[in-house]
Design a protein around this motif. Structure first.
Motif, PDB file in Angstrom:
ATOM      1  N   ASP A  47       0.805  -1.213   0.000  1.00 15.83           N
ATOM      2  CA  ASP A  47       0.000   0.000   0.000  1.00 15.83           C
ATOM      3  C   ASP A  47       0.841   1.267   0.000  1.00 15.83           C
ATOM      4  O   ASP A  47       0.516   2.242  -0.632  1.00 15.83           O
ATOM      5  CB  ASP A  47      -0.936   0.016   1.213  1.00 15.83           C
ATOM      6  CG  ASP A  47      -2.098  -0.921   0.985  1.00 15.83           C
ATOM      7  OD1 ASP A  47      -2.321  -1.249  -0.194  1.00 15.83           O
ATOM      8  OD2 ASP A  47      -2.747  -1.324   1.948  1.00 15.83           O
ATOM      9  N   ILE A  48       1.906   1.206   0.754  1.00 15.12           N
ATOM     10  CA  ILE A  48       2.659   2.445   0.968  1.00 15.12           C
ATOM     11  C   ILE A  48       4.065   2.306   0.412  1.00 15.12           C
ATOM     12  O   ILE A  48       4.745   1.310   0.636  1.00 15.12           O
ATOM     13  CB  ILE A  48       2.700   2.780   2.478  1.00 15.12           C
ATOM     14  CG1 ILE A  48       1.278   3.105   2.932  1.00 15.12           C
ATOM     15  CG2 ILE A  48       3.665   3.934   2.769  1.00 15.12           C
ATOM     16  CD1 ILE A  48       1.059   3.050   4.402  1.00 15.12           C
ATOM     17  N   ARG A  49       4.475   3.293  -0.362  1.00 17.15           N
ATOM     18  CA  ARG A  49       5.862   3.326  -0.835  1.00 17.15           C
ATOM     19  C   ARG A  49       6.643   4.214   0.119  1.00 17.15           C
ATOM     20  O   ARG A  49       6.244   5.350   0.395  1.00 17.15           O
ATOM     21  CB  ARG A  49       5.916   3.929  -2.233  1.00 17.15           C
ATOM     22  CG  ARG A  49       5.273   3.052  -3.287  1.00 17.15           C
ATOM     23  CD  ARG A  49       5.294   3.767  -4.633  1.00 17.15           C
ATOM     24  NE  ARG A  49       4.204   3.308  -5.475  1.00 17.15           N
ATOM     25  CZ  ARG A  49       4.363   2.485  -6.505  1.00 17.15           C
ATOM     26  NH1 ARG A  49       5.547   2.012  -6.798  1.00 17.15           N
ATOM     27  NH2 ARG A  49       3.326   2.126  -7.236  1.00 17.15           N
ATOM     28  N   ASP A  50       7.798   3.709   0.611  1.00 16.17           N
ATOM     29  CA  ASP A  50       8.591   4.503   1.544  1.00 16.17           C
ATOM     30  C   ASP A  50       9.416   5.538   0.790  1.00 16.17           C
ATOM     31  O   ASP A  50      10.026   5.242  -0.223  1.00 16.17           O
ATOM     32  CB  ASP A  50       9.510   3.589   2.361  1.00 16.17           C
ATOM     33  CG  ASP A  50       8.705   2.827   3.403  1.00 16.17           C
ATOM     34  OD1 ASP A  50       7.699   3.402   3.886  1.00 16.17           O
ATOM     35  OD2 ASP A  50       9.046   1.676   3.698  1.00 16.17           O
ATOM     36  N   TYR A  51       9.452   6.705   1.335  1.00 22.92           N
ATOM     37  CA  TYR A  51      10.213   7.809   0.750  1.00 22.92           C
ATOM     38  C   TYR A  51      11.697   7.590   0.989  1.00 22.92           C
ATOM     39  O   TYR A  51      12.120   7.190   2.080  1.00 22.92           O
ATOM     40  CB  TYR A  51       9.729   9.110   1.394  1.00 22.92           C
ATOM     41  CG  TYR A  51      10.659  10.278   1.227  1.00 22.92           C
ATOM     42  CD1 TYR A  51      10.813  10.862  -0.029  1.00 22.92           C
ATOM     43  CD2 TYR A  51      11.367  10.794   2.301  1.00 22.92           C
ATOM     44  CE1 TYR A  51      11.668  11.939  -0.201  1.00 22.92           C
ATOM     45  CE2 TYR A  51      12.216  11.869   2.148  1.00 22.92           C
ATOM     46  CZ  TYR A  51      12.376  12.445   0.894  1.00 22.92           C
ATOM     47  OH  TYR A  51      13.212  13.509   0.732  1.00 22.92           O
ATOM     48  N   LYS A  52      12.482   7.813  -0.052  1.00 23.84           N
ATOM     49  CA  LYS A  52      13.942   7.740   0.114  1.00 23.84           C
ATOM     50  C   LYS A  52      14.490   9.158   0.029  1.00 23.84           C
ATOM     51  O   LYS A  52      14.133   9.921  -0.868  1.00 23.84           O
ATOM     52  CB  LYS A  52      14.557   6.896  -1.000  1.00 23.84           C
ATOM     53  CG  LYS A  52      14.222   5.421  -0.896  1.00 23.84           C
ATOM     54  CD  LYS A  52      15.067   4.616  -1.890  1.00 23.84           C
ATOM     55  CE  LYS A  52      14.539   3.220  -2.065  1.00 23.84           C
ATOM     56  NZ  LYS A  52      13.356   3.163  -2.945  1.00 23.84           N
ATOM     57  N   ILE A  53      15.390   9.492   0.962  1.00 24.36           N
ATOM     58  CA  ILE A  53      15.959  10.848   0.973  1.00 24.36           C
ATOM     59  C   ILE A  53      16.756  11.078  -0.311  1.00 24.36           C
ATOM     60  O   ILE A  53      17.502  10.199  -0.746  1.00 24.36           O
ATOM     61  CB  ILE A  53      16.880  11.025   2.204  1.00 24.36           C
ATOM     62  CG1 ILE A  53      16.014  10.935   3.478  1.00 24.36           C
ATOM     63  CG2 ILE A  53      17.634  12.342   2.154  1.00 24.36           C
ATOM     64  CD1 ILE A  53      16.812  10.763   4.735  1.00 24.36           C
ATOM     65  N   LEU A  54      16.553  12.224  -0.932  1.00 25.05           N
ATOM     66  CA  LEU A  54      17.261  12.522  -2.168  1.00 25.05           C
ATOM     67  C   LEU A  54      18.718  12.806  -1.847  1.00 25.05           C
ATOM     68  O   LEU A  54      19.027  13.605  -0.954  1.00 25.05           O
ATOM     69  CB  LEU A  54      16.634  13.743  -2.851  1.00 25.05           C
ATOM     70  CG  LEU A  54      15.143  13.646  -3.138  1.00 25.05           C
ATOM     71  CD1 LEU A  54      14.690  14.888  -3.891  1.00 25.05           C
ATOM     72  CD2 LEU A  54      14.831  12.388  -3.929  1.00 25.05           C
ATOM     73  N   SER A  55      19.623  12.147  -2.549  1.00 21.60           N
ATOM     74  CA  SER A  55      21.046  12.304  -2.245  1.00 21.60           C
ATOM     75  C   SER A  55      21.559  13.624  -2.812  1.00 21.60           C
ATOM     76  O   SER A  55      21.183  14.024  -3.910  1.00 21.60           O
ATOM     77  CB  SER A  55      21.811  11.140  -2.852  1.00 21.60           C
ATOM     78  OG  SER A  55      23.184  11.364  -2.687  1.00 21.60           O
ATOM     79  N   ARG A  56      22.442  14.288  -2.036  1.00 21.23           N
ATOM     80  CA  ARG A  56      23.076  15.513  -2.537  1.00 21.23           C
ATOM     81  C   ARG A  56      24.320  15.173  -3.342  1.00 21.23           C
ATOM     82  O   ARG A  56      24.906  16.027  -3.981  1.00 21.23           O
ATOM     83  CB  ARG A  56      23.492  16.395  -1.355  1.00 21.23           C
ATOM     84  CG  ARG A  56      22.317  16.987  -0.621  1.00 21.23           C
ATOM     85  CD  ARG A  56      22.804  17.549   0.716  1.00 21.23           C
ATOM     86  NE  ARG A  56      21.688  18.240   1.371  1.00 21.23           N
ATOM     87  CZ  ARG A  56      21.358  19.503   1.118  1.00 21.23           C
ATOM     88  NH1 ARG A  56      22.052  20.214   0.268  1.00 21.23           N
ATOM     89  NH2 ARG A  56      20.339  20.067   1.742  1.00 21.23           N
ATOM     90  N   ASN A  57      24.772  13.936  -3.246  1.00 22.69           N
ATOM     91  CA  ASN A  57      26.017  13.558  -3.907  1.00 22.69           C
ATOM     92  C   ASN A  57      25.747  13.012  -5.299  1.00 22.69           C
ATOM     93  O   ASN A  57      24.809  12.245  -5.480  1.00 22.69           O
ATOM     94  CB  ASN A  57      26.727  12.474  -3.079  1.00 22.69           C
ATOM     95  CG  ASN A  57      26.865  12.908  -1.632  1.00 22.69           C
ATOM     96  OD1 ASN A  57      26.112  12.458  -0.766  1.00 22.69           O
ATOM     97  ND2 ASN A  57      27.763  13.836  -1.384  1.00 22.69           N
ATOM     98  N   PRO A  58      26.568  13.441  -6.267  1.00 20.62           N
ATOM     99  CA  PRO A  58      26.301  13.000  -7.639  1.00 20.62           C
ATOM    100  C   PRO A  58      26.603  11.517  -7.825  1.00 20.62           C
ATOM    101  O   PRO A  58      27.379  10.935  -7.069  1.00 20.62           O
ATOM    102  CB  PRO A  58      27.264  13.856  -8.464  1.00 20.62           C
ATOM    103  CG  PRO A  58      28.362  14.226  -7.535  1.00 20.62           C
ATOM    104  CD  PRO A  58      27.764  14.311  -6.168  1.00 20.62           C
TER     105      PRO A  58
END
Lengths: 682, 336
Positions: A581-592
């Motif tokens: 039901d729920i997709r967990d949010y992943k933190i957007l990486s600042r590193n390329p």
């Protein structure tokens, strides 16, 4: 039921036009089918209501009209009311004739023997009425019985007395196989549930349906035995449907004939016969077998409840007025009523029926529109519905046309062999004998119908099968894909034909949109419908949920489909429970991220899946994504080998990845792959 | 000094003349190069500043800069206007035939009936009805017995109903859901369903052995025919149009009492003639009683209608058979 407009005027002082009368009847529930006109006048064709046996006749409709509009009654109407009350003579001490009612399905049986009937033609006025009702005049005696049937709704039958050659009539159930030749010259074979009118020696008539040929009245008849009776509606119905003989009489007996009005019909017949023949005939004797007089129930109800259920503000006095107008007997105390319906209203068995009558007489057109005041309950859709809806949405957005097809079908080669189809016992036509077990035959026939080119079709619907415990009904998704994978137009001339991987991609997108973890890699091999090496299983939660792939070329040929046709068959039952039901949010990486492309030369027999697994395993935590971007086969490579272009995307959380680190990952992947004989393309 | 000012005025004059003749931004660039850029006349003038006495230098410098600014402005104004003209020309050269056909995306389509399902579901959901489903291959009891059909009712005939065996049949009406819900749940209930129904009938323009039905019911305390009328009226207004009126007339169905036949009319259809849409009524007390619901406390309404009627009316479709034929020429007439 066709009734002459002017005939209504014999019972009521009607001033309304035929159209207005038709509208009134319609709004009472007796729908006006059409107004007809012939040389003799205007005819109203009115549909009865299935539960209103009393209203399949002129008198029944006249009662309704009188209650609704208050038309005054004619002398004839009043005299019929008197006849209804008049008891037939039951003093049978001097009777020569005997009746013996053995069948339980007959609750009342009357006869009247009338002698000395002169040969007289049916008067024109009666002929006209019969003809306008669609009944062919035959002879005076038969015509009067038909006239009474139309007027009062009570079927009558006249036997030629002298042809009976008996002085006794028995009403009994038939013996199995007992034969009787009917008036229509057809011989019927009875069963023991059919009621017969018989002498001790032979059957005379099929009760409630039709008389027998050998006791028929004819032009020489001077003495008749007139029969009027009440038979159990469902027994008459059984006999009629089984033998396939339907008559005006059976039509009315099936819908219930008022047993208390039978005397009225006998008297009315006698009255008409006497009038037409100048009182020449002689009533010899009459008998009336009626052990248990039919009574309607007393129903208690409250005026307030009537108003509540109708949602209409009908004054209590008005209610009393309406019920009385319909012939009910009322006992009232304030808002409380005890109502007894008249004998002809067997449909009134409880308060709801009486409430309906108030509604009808006050007028359904006067019912206001009030929003319901109800407990707050959430509406909503089921998870199953949501699942199917999401699939439909996803496929439509992917360029697929939804189809909806028939459930009843013939067997097809596109059905799974191991499934047993549910058969219809009474199919409408031989080619519609089975409930579909798969949607694939439907998709194939839609493809055929539309010329088998560039099709993207799907259907979601029910499929059926026989199981060890009964029948199974389940939801299925079927897909058919053929031809150009993207539209070819004046800008893009680059035709790419859909293949196995297009279909696989579609399924991938669908399940990804549903958030269902699916494996599309299991081999089938044994399903005769599919190309053995271009087909796969759909695996969800480690269970087989479907199959997809290229249609087997032999089957394609047989069905006149293109061999480049791709099909999928997926069971949807229970899939709603496999959704995350729920997709967990992943933190957007600042590193390329850093990518490395690998051109890998490997044996064709090596499955991509295994190569990818190996890459994932050896890449470690830095690996973010792997995907294939190219596949090359050709002279430049060793035989039996091909080259796969694969990109790996690496990323480090919290700090930047440098080239050196990325190369290290690549090298460890390559070293691991070399164990499979995979090398970089030089 | 005098000659310097004259010389600078002459520069400006010359620039103006040159600019007047300029036809392209390139011409402007040439003038700019001649006066303002490296080795330009004004830059060279500045180089002469060292030859002047220190007290003359500021005035001369100011004069040069002022002249540069004036020339720069003249050039800039003309450059802008020429650039606009040049851009216009360039854009004109990019003209396309806008009447050529557009490139379509690969768009799919919902079946016309599905479009109606969705609209009906949205409408009834918004009105607080809950969607439920029941089998197409149904038990005899749910289709008939539990709905107050007397034994031997004509609808049960093999000529009317498809049978699998004595206990199973293809549902002839979606009302079969009632018993299934009543067995499981207690009022208040506000439920609707829709789906395929089957009758043993020959197929022609207005008949089919397979068609779709909507069925809805509401049970609570004191539910009335007026509530039914309101609900139906709201429903048809939402699904068919605001101009649609509802008419009730008495009719008989075993599972309702009082029973209603409802018709709709709109100036858009058949000159406002009343068109029968379906059957409805208050749920028969026998049904409520048989599931332990007290009809003296609770009442409920139910209504049903043939789903195909809706698109037939709205789009003027005159052949019922088209709905399940899957002819793309038909389906593509109703893009979604």
């Amino acid at each position: 039921m066709k009734l002459a407009y002017n005939w209504f005027k014999s019972l009521l002082d009607i001033t309304d036009s035929p159209e207005a009368l038709g509208d009134i009847l319609t709004m009472l529930g007796f729908e006006l089918e059409e107004i007809l006109e012939d040389s003799k006048g205007i005819i109203l064709d009115v549909n009865g209501m299935a539960n209103r046996g009393d209203a399949f006749c002129l008198l029944g409709l006249a009662r309704e009209l009188r209650a609704k509009k208050g038309y005054s009654a004619t002398e004839l109407y009043k005299s019929l009311e008197e006849l209804y009350e008049k008891k037939l003579s039951t003093d049978t001490t001097n009777n020569k004739f005997k009746i013996d009612v053995k069948a339980e399905g007959c609750s009342r049986y009357c006869y009247r023997i009338i002698d000395n009937i002169p040969k007289v033609d049916t008067p024109d006025w009666m002929v006209n009425i019969l003809e306008q009702s669609g009944i062919r005049p035959i002879s005076l005696i038969v015509d009067i019985t038909n006239f009474v049937l139309l007027e009062l709704g009570t079927p009558l039958h006249a036997f030629d007395y002298h042809k009976l050659s008996s002085d006794e009539i028995t009403v009994r159930y038939a013996k199995n196989g007992e034969k009787l030749k009917l008036l229509n010259n057809e011989e019927v074979e009875c069963r023991e549930e059919d009621i017969l009118i018989a002498t001790p020696l032979r059957p005379l008539a099929l009760a409630g349906v039709m008389g027998g040929l050998d006791s028929e009245v004819d032009e020489d008849t001077t003495c008749i035995l007139l029969e009027a009776a009440h038979f159990n509606p469902s027994e008459i119905r059984n006999t009629r449907t089984r033998l396939g003989v339907s008559t005006e009489s059976s039509y009315r007996f099936e819908r219930w004939v008022d047993p208390n009005a039978i005397n009225m019909a006998v008297e009315r017949f006698t009255q008409l016969l006497m009038e037409i023949t100048s009182n020449a005939p002689i009533v010899v004797e009459t008998n009336d077998y009626y052990p248990n007089t039919w009574k309607t129930r007393n129903i208690r109800l409250d005026a307030h409840r009537v108003r509540t259920l109708l949602g209409m503000d009908v004054p209590t006095d008005k209610m009393e007025e309406y019920w009385r107008a319909l012939g009910c007997i009322i006992s009232r105390s304030g808002d409380s009523f005890e109502v007894t319906a008249p004998s002809w209203r067997n449909d009134i068995v409880e308060s709801a029926d009486l409430i309906e009558d108030i509604g009808r007489l006050h007028g359904y057109e006067n019912i206001p529109e009030h929003p319901p005041v109800t407990t707050m309950i959430p509406g909503g859709l089921t998870d199953k519905y949501q699942l199917e809806d999401n699939i439909k949405e996803c496929l439509v957005c992917s360029g697929f046309q939804q189809i909806i097809s028939h459930t009843l079908t013939a067997s097809s080669k596109l059905e799974k062999e191991s499934i047993k189809g549910v058969q219809v016992r009474n199919p409408h036509s031989p080619e519609l004998h089975q409930l579909r077990t798969s949607l694939l035959p439907m998709l194939a026939s839609a493809a055929m119908k539309n010329g088998v080119k560039n099709l993207k079709l799907f259907e979601i619907g029910k499929v059926f099968s026989v199981t060890s415990t009964g029948y199974a009904e389940g939801a299925q998704l079927g897909i058919l894909l053929h031809g150009d994978s993207t539209p070819v137009d004046w800008v893009n001339q680059n035709k790419i034909k859909s293949n196995f991987f297009h279909l696989k991609g579609v399924l991938d997108s669908v399940f990804s949109a549903l958030n269902i973890d699916v494996k599309l890699t299991g081999e089938i091999r044994t399903d005769h419908r599919f190309h053995p090496y271009q087909s796969a299983l759909v695996i969800i939660d480690e269970k087989e949920a479907g199959v997809f792939g290229k249609i087997h070329p032999s089957l394609a040929k047989e069905l006149s489909l293109d061999t480049d046709t791709y099909i999928a068959e997926i069971t949807l039952d229970g899939l709603e429970n496999s959704r995350e039901d729920i997709r967990d949010y992943k933190i957007l990486s600042r590193n390329p991220s850093i990518r490395r492309d690998l051109a890998l030369v490997c044996d064709k027999s090596l499955a991509y899946q295994d190569i990818e697994r190996c890459i994932r395993k050896s890449a470690g935590d830095l690996l973010e994504k792997v995907w294939m971007f190219d596949k090359y086969e050709g002279d430049k490579l060793e035989e039996g080998k091909h080259s796969l272009g694969i990109t790996i995307q690496l990323r480090k959380q919290g700090s930047n990845l440098n080239d050196e680190e990325a190369n290290k990952v690549r090298d460890s992947i390559l070293s691991e792959l070399s164990n499979f004989g995979i090398s970089l393309r030089s | 000094m005098h000659s310097t000012t004259e010389r600078f005025s002459q520069y400006i004059h010359d620039v103006k003349c040159a600019v007047d003749k300029a036809e392209t931004t390139c011409d402007i660039k040439k003038i700019e190069d001649l006066y303002l850029n490296k080795n330009g006349l004004l830059i060279n003038e500045m180089k002469n500043i060292s030859k002047l006495s220190p007290e003359d230098r500021p005035a001369f410098g100011a004069e040069v800069n002022k002249t540069k600014a004036i020339i720069s402005d003249i050039l800039s104004v003309k450059r802008d206007s020429l650039a606009r003209i040049e851009l216009d020309k360039k854009l004109e050269s990019e003209r396309v035939d806008i009447t050529l056909p557009g490139i379509k995306t690969d768009s799919g389509n919902y079946h016309i009936l599905e479009q109606t399902f969705r609209q009906v579901k949205r409408t009834l959901n918004n009105m607080g009805f809950e969607y439920a489903e029941s089998p197409e291959l149904e038990e005899f009891k749910y289709n008939f017995s539990m709905l107050n059909y007397p034994p031997n009712h004509p609808a049960m005939d093999e000529q009317d109903t498809f049978y699998i065996d004595n206990n199973y049949l293809l549902r002839t009406q979606c009302t079969s859901i009632q018993g299934r819900i009543f067995e499981e749940r207690k009022p208040p209930l506000k439920i609707f369903t829709l789906g395929k129904t089957f009758r043993n009938e020959a197929v022609d323009r207005t008949h089919s052995h397979t068609f779709h039905q909507i069925d809805a019911f509401l049970i609570d305390k004191d539910i009335s025919l007026a509530n039914l009328k309101y609900t139906l009226s709201t429903f048809v207004k939402n699904v068919i149009g605001d101009d649609v009126k509802v008419r009730f007339r008495p009719d008989f169905f075993p599972f309702v009492e009082p029973g209603v036949d409802y018709a709709i009319s709109s100036p858009r259809f058949f000159n406002g003639k009343w068109l029968e849409l379906g059957g409805a009524g208050l749920i028969h007390p026998n049904i409520l009683r048989s599931f332990g619901i007290n009809p003296d406390v609770y009442s409920g309404f139910a209504f049903g209608l043939g789903l195909e009627r809706i698109p037939m009316l709205i789009h003027g479709i005159d052949d019922l058979r088209q709905f399940l034929e899957n002819d793309m020429r038909f389906l593509e007439q109703f893009p979604s």
